[in-house]
Write a protein that holds these residues in place. Sequence first.
Motif, PDB file in Angstrom:
ATOM      1  N   ALA A 117       1.807   3.654  -3.251  1.00 34.76           N
ATOM      2  CA  ALA A 117       1.292   5.024  -3.185  1.00 34.76           C
ATOM      3  C   ALA A 117       2.423   6.038  -3.376  1.00 34.76           C
ATOM      4  O   ALA A 117       2.248   7.054  -4.084  1.00 34.76           O
ATOM      5  CB  ALA A 117       0.589   5.260  -1.845  1.00 34.76           C
ATOM      6  N   SER A 169      -3.050  11.097  -6.575  1.00 32.84           N
ATOM      7  CA  SER A 169      -2.000  10.499  -5.743  1.00 32.84           C
ATOM      8  C   SER A 169      -1.860  11.253  -4.423  1.00 32.84           C
ATOM      9  O   SER A 169      -1.609  10.643  -3.379  1.00 32.84           O
ATOM     10  CB  SER A 169      -0.668  10.497  -6.501  1.00 32.84           C
ATOM     11  OG  SER A 169      -0.199  11.831  -6.698  1.00 32.84           O
ATOM     12  N   TYR A 197      -4.658  10.165  -2.156  1.00 29.49           N
ATOM     13  CA  TYR A 197      -4.386   8.813  -1.657  1.00 29.49           C
ATOM     14  C   TYR A 197      -3.400   8.848  -0.498  1.00 29.49           C
ATOM     15  O   TYR A 197      -3.593   8.186   0.537  1.00 29.49           O
ATOM     16  CB  TYR A 197      -3.854   7.975  -2.812  1.00 29.49           C
ATOM     17  CG  TYR A 197      -3.773   6.491  -2.542  1.00 29.49           C
ATOM     18  CD1 TYR A 197      -4.697   5.851  -1.735  1.00 29.49           C
ATOM     19  CD2 TYR A 197      -2.767   5.715  -3.114  1.00 29.49           C
ATOM     20  CE1 TYR A 197      -4.636   4.493  -1.501  1.00 29.49           C
ATOM     21  CE2 TYR A 197      -2.696   4.352  -2.894  1.00 29.49           C
ATOM     22  CZ  TYR A 197      -3.631   3.757  -2.084  1.00 29.49           C
ATOM     23  OH  TYR A 197      -3.562   2.412  -1.846  1.00 29.49           O
ATOM     24  N   LEU A 198      -2.337   9.637  -0.607  1.00 24.40           N
ATOM     25  CA  LEU A 198      -1.354   9.731   0.465  1.00 24.40           C
ATOM     26  C   LEU A 198      -1.937  10.396   1.710  1.00 24.40           C
ATOM     27  O   LEU A 198      -1.611  10.014   2.849  1.00 24.40           O
ATOM     28  CB  LEU A 198      -0.129  10.508  -0.016  1.00 24.40           C
ATOM     29  CG  LEU A 198       0.887   9.737  -0.872  1.00 24.40           C
ATOM     30  CD1 LEU A 198       1.992  10.659  -1.351  1.00 24.40           C
ATOM     31  CD2 LEU A 198       1.482   8.579  -0.076  1.00 24.40           C
ATOM     32  N   GLU A 235       0.822  -1.215   0.000  1.00 26.47           N
ATOM     33  CA  GLU A 235       0.000   0.000   0.000  1.00 26.47           C
ATOM     34  C   GLU A 235       0.855   1.264   0.000  1.00 26.47           C
ATOM     35  O   GLU A 235       0.743   2.109  -0.910  1.00 26.47           O
ATOM     36  CB  GLU A 235      -0.921  -0.015   1.217  1.00 26.47           C
ATOM     37  CG  GLU A 235      -1.832   1.201   1.283  1.00 26.47           C
ATOM     38  CD  GLU A 235      -2.624   1.229   2.580  1.00 26.47           C
ATOM     39  OE1 GLU A 235      -3.871   1.296   2.510  1.00 26.47           O
ATOM     40  OE2 GLU A 235      -1.991   1.194   3.659  1.00 26.47           O
TER      41      GLU A 235
END
Length: 312
Positions: free
Chosen positions: A208, A230, A233-234, A204
Amino acid sequence: MDAYDKDPAAGQGQVPGPGPDGGAAPEETGATGTGTTGTGANVTGANVTGANVTGTTGTGATDGSAVGETVAAPPAPVPVPAPEPRTGVAALSPRYQIGAVVALAVVAVAVCAHLGLVFLHVAPSNTLTKQHGAAVDEWVFPEFEQNWKLFAPNPLQQNVSVQVRAEVSTADGGIRTTGWYDLSAEDGRAIAGNPLPSHTRQNELRRAWDFFVATHDSEDRPVGLRGSLSETYLRRIALLRLDRNDAVGPGGVVERVQYRSRTTNVAPPSWSGEKVSGRPTVRELPWWSVAAETGGARTEAAGAAGREGGAA
């Protein structure tokens, strides 16, 4: 007179008895005898084999001797082996057999669908990927993304450590900054010695971060829509990991998060003669607001504060 002088048994084909002195009787030449045939009067022996007994019975010959003949007893019945018990799916009841078949069919369809989507992801651009590319990307990214770094001419030769910290608004209205949490080290400790590590711990965070680096320029500015994706997501990963480490504290809310990476080259083998720098490279990203992700928590904290004020 000669006829009365012969042995009366000679005329009936019988064998003359022995002479008076125990010797053989004198040969008679005046008559011809016919022998009689015996019919199994004498048993000459018996052979026992297992449970079957075969006997020999004598038959008379023309000269009055017994000739042995073997008569076989009927064979014993062969026992029929019991049927072997059924195993596997065959041992189930019909209802459970139907359930097993349905479950296998569902798994087979799911596997075929997954392989088809991955194939479309790695295949050259075609009509299907142009029409359904968004659906394919939603299924593949980020867990099933395909890359070929293992087979590349120059595979990855660096250790990348990703760390995060946060600014937290406390329950009393203050702001505090947490220390750096090494997320890569946490995943490494969870994987080490575990024969079945989770997919999340293995990929994961790593995927990422690779996703972020590939969609940002050297000034950490996103390139296109995937760059913004992105970052989102982080930010979500940071909130999950901070909550797991209980970094916020009771009544606190995360306001901003900040990432940094520490990259160190893997030392080459001694026989290669290659020289690389052992000094780590640090990349520190700007602060990101997480107001969109923590809106629910902020509302809940405000409601709790209002209830406390009303009670006072």
